[in-house]
Design a protein around this motif. Structure first.
Motif, short mmCIF file in Angstrom:
data_model
loop_
_atom_site.label_atom_id
_atom_site.label_comp_id
_atom_site.label_asym_id
_atom_site.label_seq_id
_atom_site.Cartn_x
_atom_site.Cartn_y
_atom_site.Cartn_z
N ASP A 124 -6.72 12.84 1.66
CA ASP A 124 -5.72 13.58 2.20
C ASP A 124 -6.42 14.31 3.51
O ASP A 124 -7.11 15.19 3.23
N GLY A 174 -15.65 6.98 1.20
CA GLY A 174 -14.96 8.14 1.50
C GLY A 174 -15.69 9.56 1.90
O GLY A 174 -15.22 10.54 2.22
N VAL A 181 0.94 -1.13 -0.07
CA VAL A 181 0.09 0.08 0.03
C VAL A 181 1.02 1.05 0.07
O VAL A 181 1.49 1.62 1.14
N GLU A 241 -8.07 -0.60 -2.44
CA GLU A 241 -8.19 0.61 -1.55
C GLU A 241 -9.63 1.05 -1.73
O GLU A 241 -10.21 1.36 -2.90
N ARG A 248 -9.09 6.65 -0.46
CA ARG A 248 -7.74 7.29 0.10
C ARG A 248 -7.95 8.76 -0.30
O ARG A 248 -8.47 9.17 -0.91
N VAL A 303 -6.30 5.81 4.32
CA VAL A 303 -6.34 4.67 3.29
C VAL A 303 -7.41 3.65 4.12
O VAL A 303 -7.00 3.01 5.06
N GLU A 310 -2.24 10.91 4.49
CA GLU A 310 -2.96 10.21 3.76
C GLU A 310 -3.88 8.82 4.68
O GLU A 310 -3.20 8.46 5.35
N GLY A 365 2.69 4.59 0.43
CA GLY A 365 2.40 5.81 1.40
C GLY A 365 3.93 6.23 1.82
O GLY A 365 4.91 5.74 1.73
#
Length: 407
Positions: A187, A217, A138, A182, A185, A168, A166, A140
């Motif tokens: 910010d 999300g 993943v 995912e 994701r 996730v 971030e 990052g």
């Protein structure tokens, strides 16, 4: 090397446990998704099963170890078999939900499937073995905080990257099929925080406390008040999030998020920053500054402060009938307390360098496992027998990072 004793069930009990699901409903952890996502019916994951996995009669316990270069292996605790899994990038931390290892590296989080898991079905468990595998990365930046849900083949896992801010959300069903998916994701714009699964989404830290986001999300509902959130763990009752003045307990009922506050006692000073406990139990523990440790009982909604003779570096609540709590103190001793009153029922000599600051500590229903990176072994502790070191195990790789899998 002496193998850990087998926990054999009478044949009638084993058959009853394996067939009970088809005839009698039972309570699942309230943080687990409900309907089709919860038990996997109709999706090929009923009761935690996946294609190619073998159902076994007892927990397939093992130690997942990673050395400083990323070489990864599993030591079977029942047979002493060593299984090489290959290599990840060099790790800086390791988290686990009892099946997967999530290794933080400079590239992100490497996901390692141990191929060993337990499925909690309320009044009994199902146990599975499958081929282990390195699933991939993943991506990052910076230290990663990983927060797991209640079940490894359903629900989700949250990852927060401190370097990029971030957050996730990973789909566990896809992980069990060997894919990293995912769900979202985002910010957050923050350099500290976490994403903690609950119900059909997750609580995510933001500047004002906590925001609930669904599987797409999208923010849902009003923000959840929590000043300076730190530490999150899934218990038998629900998701716990630590706050400056206590904790938030989040549960999932009738497809909706419900939250309640569990305030600290009025005279509390040192707060809990991280929580740890035996998987699937309601009570968790946390270090309380240099004073001792906190116990948070999510079923009773109560905090208990237990003073200790020496400051602690790690503490885990076993939450068994006797109330064992296993800790590492600043002298590098492994110490076993009783939750009621905090009495010390056993302690080792100092066996860990640097006060155990680099050691890992995990417990199951019979043993605790404490890594000793400097000594190159993992100590198996019989916490019900005066903190007796039952075995000092040599893992297939140097134990820079270790966790127990199959739980």
């Amino acid at each position: 090397m002496t193998s850990r004793p087998l926990l054999l069930l009478p044949a009638a009990l084993t058959i009853a446990a394996l067939t009970a699901c088809s005839s009698a409903p039972s309570a699942a952890p309230s943080t687990a998704p409900t309907s089709g996502d919860g038990d996997g019916h109709g999706h090929g994951h009923g009761h935690g099963a996946i294609a190619g996995a073998e159902e076994v009669a007892e927990p397939p316990l093992g130690l997942l170890s990673i050395d400083a270069e990323g070489n990864t292996a599993v030591l079977d605790l029942l047979t002493d078999e060593a299984i090489d899994l290959g290599a990840t990038a060099a790790p800086t931390a390791l988290a686990s939900d009892g099946r997967y290892g999530f290794a933080t590296t400079d590239e992100g989080v490497e996901v390692i499937d141990s191929g060993r898991w337990s499925w909690d079905h309320g009044d009994h468990f199902h146990y599975y073995l499958a081929d282990p595998a390195l699933l991939g990365t993943v991506p990052g930046d910076g230290p990663a905080t990983v927060t797991s849900g209640a079940l490894s083949t359903a629900g989700t896992t949250g990852v927060f990257f401190a370097g990029s801010g971030e957050a996730v959300l990973l789909d566990n069903r896809s992980l069990s099929d060997g894919r990293i998916d995912e769900l979202f994701r985002i910010d957050t714009g923050a350099d500290t925080g976490f994403l903690a699964p609950v119900g059909d989404g997750a609580l995510v830290t933001d500047g004002d406390g906590l925001t609930y986001r669904d599987r797409d999300g999208e923010a849902v509902g009003a923000p959840v008040e929590c000043v300076d959130p730190a530490g999150a763990i899934t218990t038998r009752v629900g998701l716990v999030v630590g706050c400056a003045d206590g904790a938030v307990l989040a549960t999932w009922h009738d497809d909706e998020l419900a939250t309640e506050r569990i305030p600290y006692p009025a005279d509390a000073s040192d707060r809990a920053l991280t929580f740890d406990g035996r998987k699937g139990r309601p009570t968790v523990a946390a270090v309380a500054g240099t004073t001792g440790f906190w116990l948070l009982d999510t079923r009773e909604r109560t905090w208990t402060l237990v003073p200790t003779e020496r400051p602690l570096t790690r503490v885990v609540a076993v939450d068994d009938a006797e109330g064992h709590v296993v800790a590492i103190d600043v002298d590098g001793r492994i110490v076993v307390h009783l939750a009621e009153g905090g009495a010390v029922v056993g302690a080792t000599e100092p066996v860990l360098a640097d006060g155990g600051s680099t050691a890992s500590l995990v417990v199951d229903e019979q043993r605790a496992y404490v890594s000793d990176p400097a000594g190159g072994v993992v100590h198996e502790i019989d916490y019900a027998d005066g903190a007796r070191i039952a075995r000092s195990l040599e893992t297939p790789t140097a134990p820079a990072f270790v966790t127990e899998v199959g739980r």
